[in-house]
Design a protein around this motif. Structure first.
Motif, mmCIF file in Angstrom:
data_model
loop_
_atom_site.group_PDB
_atom_site.id
_atom_site.type_symbol
_atom_site.label_atom_id
_atom_site.label_comp_id
_atom_site.label_asym_id
_atom_site.label_seq_id
_atom_site.Cartn_x
_atom_site.Cartn_y
_atom_site.Cartn_z
ATOM 1 N N ALA A 1 0.923 -1.268 -0.128
ATOM 2 C CA ALA A 1 -0.069 0.079 -0.057
ATOM 3 C C ALA A 1 0.726 1.242 0.043
ATOM 4 C CB ALA A 1 -1.046 -0.189 1.185
ATOM 5 N N ALA A 2 1.907 1.331 0.717
ATOM 6 C CA ALA A 2 2.824 2.379 0.986
ATOM 7 C C ALA A 2 3.633 2.497 -0.436
ATOM 8 C CB ALA A 2 3.941 2.330 1.931
ATOM 9 N N PHE A 3 4.197 1.492 -0.988
ATOM 10 C CA PHE A 3 4.717 1.763 -2.164
ATOM 11 C C PHE A 3 3.629 2.067 -3.223
ATOM 12 C CE2 PHE A 3 7.928 -1.418 -1.257
ATOM 13 C CZ PHE A 3 9.079 -1.052 -1.394
ATOM 14 N N ARG A 4 2.484 1.720 -3.399
ATOM 15 C CA ARG A 4 1.481 2.017 -4.464
ATOM 16 C C ARG A 4 1.302 3.664 -4.322
ATOM 17 N NH1 ARG A 4 -5.086 0.938 -4.630
ATOM 18 N NH2 ARG A 4 -5.165 1.454 -6.561
ATOM 19 N N GLN A 5 1.111 3.956 -3.114
ATOM 20 C CA GLN A 5 1.001 5.373 -2.995
ATOM 21 C C GLN A 5 1.992 6.467 -3.234
ATOM 22 O OE1 GLN A 5 -1.921 7.084 -1.986
ATOM 23 N NE2 GLN A 5 -2.760 5.226 -2.143
ATOM 24 N N LYS A 6 3.097 5.925 -3.222
ATOM 25 C CA LYS A 6 4.291 6.748 -3.483
ATOM 26 C C LYS A 6 4.347 7.032 -5.058
ATOM 27 C CE LYS A 6 9.392 5.976 -3.734
ATOM 28 N NZ LYS A 6 10.389 5.135 -3.387
ATOM 29 N N PHE A 7 4.031 6.165 -5.835
ATOM 30 C CA PHE A 7 3.878 6.322 -7.450
ATOM 31 C C PHE A 7 2.688 6.888 -7.833
ATOM 32 C CE2 PHE A 7 7.082 2.823 -6.466
ATOM 33 C CZ PHE A 7 8.320 3.361 -6.956
ATOM 34 N N LEU A 8 1.546 6.821 -7.011
ATOM 35 C CA LEU A 8 0.115 7.197 -7.349
ATOM 36 C C LEU A 8 0.224 8.999 -7.387
ATOM 37 C CD1 LEU A 8 -2.760 5.213 -5.818
ATOM 38 C CD2 LEU A 8 -2.288 5.789 -8.110
ATOM 39 N N ALA A 9 1.197 9.437 -6.779
ATOM 40 C CA ALA A 9 1.232 11.087 -6.842
ATOM 41 C C ALA A 9 1.889 11.379 -8.201
ATOM 42 C CB ALA A 9 1.894 11.558 -5.573
ATOM 43 N N GLU A 10 1.259 12.361 -8.689
ATOM 44 C CA GLU A 10 1.744 13.073 -9.839
ATOM 45 C C GLU A 10 3.255 13.700 -9.555
ATOM 46 O OE1 GLU A 10 0.034 15.698 -13.159
ATOM 47 O OE2 GLU A 10 0.640 16.790 -11.589
ATOM 48 N N HIS A 11 3.988 13.177 -10.620
ATOM 49 C CA HIS A 11 5.615 13.883 -10.399
ATOM 50 C C HIS A 11 6.183 13.603 -11.836
ATOM 51 C CE1 HIS A 11 5.671 9.259 -10.232
ATOM 52 N NE2 HIS A 11 7.075 9.595 -10.722
ATOM 53 N N ILE A 12 7.572 14.399 -11.566
ATOM 54 C CA ILE A 12 8.475 14.501 -12.821
ATOM 55 C C ILE A 12 9.682 13.850 -12.318
ATOM 56 C CG2 ILE A 12 7.090 16.276 -14.122
ATOM 57 C CD1 ILE A 12 9.360 18.431 -13.213
ATOM 58 N N HIS A 13 10.322 13.590 -13.461
ATOM 59 C CA HIS A 13 11.803 13.468 -13.393
ATOM 60 C C HIS A 13 12.669 14.337 -14.395
ATOM 61 C CE1 HIS A 13 10.588 9.648 -11.412
ATOM 62 N NE2 HIS A 13 9.860 9.454 -12.509
ATOM 63 N N ASP A 14 13.832 14.642 -13.781
ATOM 64 C CA ASP A 14 14.556 15.401 -14.652
ATOM 65 C C ASP A 14 15.166 14.868 -15.722
ATOM 66 O OD1 ASP A 14 14.196 17.502 -12.918
ATOM 67 O OD2 ASP A 14 16.199 17.198 -11.731
ATOM 68 N N ASP A 15 15.291 13.636 -15.626
ATOM 69 C CA ASP A 15 16.009 12.861 -16.825
ATOM 70 C C ASP A 15 14.997 11.719 -17.546
ATOM 71 O OD1 ASP A 15 15.637 10.764 -14.641
ATOM 72 O OD2 ASP A 15 17.053 9.690 -15.549
ATOM 73 N N PHE A 16 15.685 11.549 -18.812
ATOM 74 C CA PHE A 16 14.894 10.582 -19.706
ATOM 75 C C PHE A 16 15.092 9.063 -18.946
ATOM 76 C CE2 PHE A 16 15.214 7.365 -23.035
ATOM 77 C CZ PHE A 16 14.049 7.516 -23.629
ATOM 78 N N GLU A 17 14.039 8.496 -19.012
ATOM 79 C CA GLU A 17 13.786 6.998 -18.071
ATOM 80 C C GLU A 17 13.079 6.223 -18.952
ATOM 81 O OE1 GLU A 17 12.521 7.562 -14.289
ATOM 82 O OE2 GLU A 17 13.846 8.750 -13.677
ATOM 83 N N VAL A 18 13.524 4.840 -19.099
ATOM 84 C CA VAL A 18 12.561 3.663 -19.519
ATOM 85 C C VAL A 18 12.235 2.583 -18.485
ATOM 86 C CG1 VAL A 18 13.356 1.942 -20.815
ATOM 87 C CG2 VAL A 18 13.421 4.132 -21.928
ATOM 88 N N ARG A 19 10.925 2.270 -18.890
ATOM 89 C CA ARG A 19 10.280 1.185 -17.969
ATOM 90 C C ARG A 19 10.317 -0.201 -19.038
ATOM 91 N NH1 ARG A 19 12.450 4.196 -15.158
ATOM 92 N NH2 ARG A 19 11.148 5.506 -13.557
ATOM 93 N N PHE A 20 10.764 -1.191 -18.618
ATOM 94 C CA PHE A 20 10.410 -2.362 -19.382
ATOM 95 C C PHE A 20 10.058 -3.653 -18.465
ATOM 96 C CE2 PHE A 20 13.120 -6.224 -21.037
ATOM 97 C CZ PHE A 20 12.169 -6.681 -21.759
ATOM 98 N N PHE A 21 8.734 -3.945 -18.644
ATOM 99 C CA PHE A 21 8.141 -4.977 -17.823
ATOM 100 C C PHE A 21 8.357 -6.144 -18.143
ATOM 101 C CE2 PHE A 21 4.944 -2.346 -15.442
ATOM 102 C CZ PHE A 21 5.057 -1.142 -15.881
ATOM 103 N N VAL A 22 8.953 -6.921 -17.219
ATOM 104 C CA VAL A 22 9.486 -8.077 -17.741
ATOM 105 C C VAL A 22 8.295 -9.300 -17.033
ATOM 106 C CG1 VAL A 22 11.723 -7.754 -18.110
ATOM 107 C CG2 VAL A 22 11.012 -8.273 -15.745
ATOM 108 N N GLU A 23 7.538 -8.900 -16.164
ATOM 109 C CA GLU A 23 6.271 -9.779 -15.612
ATOM 110 C C GLU A 23 5.339 -8.798 -15.102
ATOM 111 O OE1 GLU A 23 8.048 -13.403 -13.283
ATOM 112 O OE2 GLU A 23 8.177 -11.535 -12.245
ATOM 113 N N GLY A 24 4.076 -9.382 -15.457
ATOM 114 C CA GLY A 24 2.675 -8.603 -14.780
ATOM 115 C C GLY A 24 2.405 -7.463 -15.581
ATOM 116 N N ARG A 25 1.796 -6.399 -14.938
ATOM 117 C CA ARG A 25 1.314 -5.291 -15.420
ATOM 118 C C ARG A 25 1.483 -3.885 -14.595
ATOM 119 N NH1 ARG A 25 -4.908 -7.114 -15.717
ATOM 120 N NH2 ARG A 25 -4.390 -7.708 -17.724
#
Ligand SMILES: [Fe+2]
Length: 185
Positions: free
Chosen positions: A86-110
């Protein structure tokens, strides 16, 4: 099934949905976001640690490093039995930005990414094998759902890894959660 819904940012009830991969790719390309399907066929142990995930996908990571000059990489892996989900979920649920270009690669799940660009919200349901880029300074948030099940390799163009600047906006609360989104798909 991967999916994209584009909403006016003030009208979460008026989304236009795409499920064709090429159509999703095209819509995201229009806002400078790469969306690709990579091979993610390794069977990982349920308790696989970061090193073994990075090891299994070493050749993909290598390829990406060369393409985008990534400086650091880590693994975000969460399962529904994690006591801190629940704590992890909340952390990413808040709108934010990163200064750098990033990539996410889902290797399992969704997981569901929400990119807030100009006056629109692009909700991208990422499935195993999907790779999505988050351009520098793109306002976004992420929902892993109430019962997260995913493993995601994160690549960063800075050596510091994940650093977020939260916007303080409550916009995320107005949009469907991952669980609601999947239920309506
Ligand atoms: Fe982020």
């Amino acid at each position: 099934m991967s999916a994209l819904t584009i909403y006016p940012d003030n009208q979460p009830e008026y989304g236009e949905q795409y499920t064709d991969f090429t159509a999703i790719q095209q819509q995201l390309k229009n806002i400078g976001v790469q969306f690709e399907r990579w091979e993610a066929t390794f069977t990982l142990a349920t308790d696989a640690d970061q090193a073994s995930v990075l090891d299994a996908y070493a050749s993909s990571i290598d390829k990406l490093r060369h393409q985008c000059n990534f400086q650091s990489v880590d693994v975000m892996k969460l399962t529904s039995d994690n006591p801190e989900k629940a704590a992890f979920r909340q952390k990413f649920l808040a709108e934010h930005i990163h200064d750098d270009f990033e990539v996410r690669f889902f290797v399992e799940g969704r997981g569901l990414f929400y990119l807030h660009v100009a006056d629109k919200v692009y909700a991208v349901l990422c499935e195993q094998g999907d790779l999505i880029s988050v351009p520098a300074n793109t306002t976004h948030w992420f929902d892993m759902g109430e019962n997260p099940e995913f493993t995601c390799i994160r690549l960063f163009t800075t050596p510091d890894g994940w650093v977020a600047n939260f916007t303080g906006s409550e916009i995320a609360k107005a949009f469907p959660t991952l669980d609601q989104y999947v239920a309506e798909l």
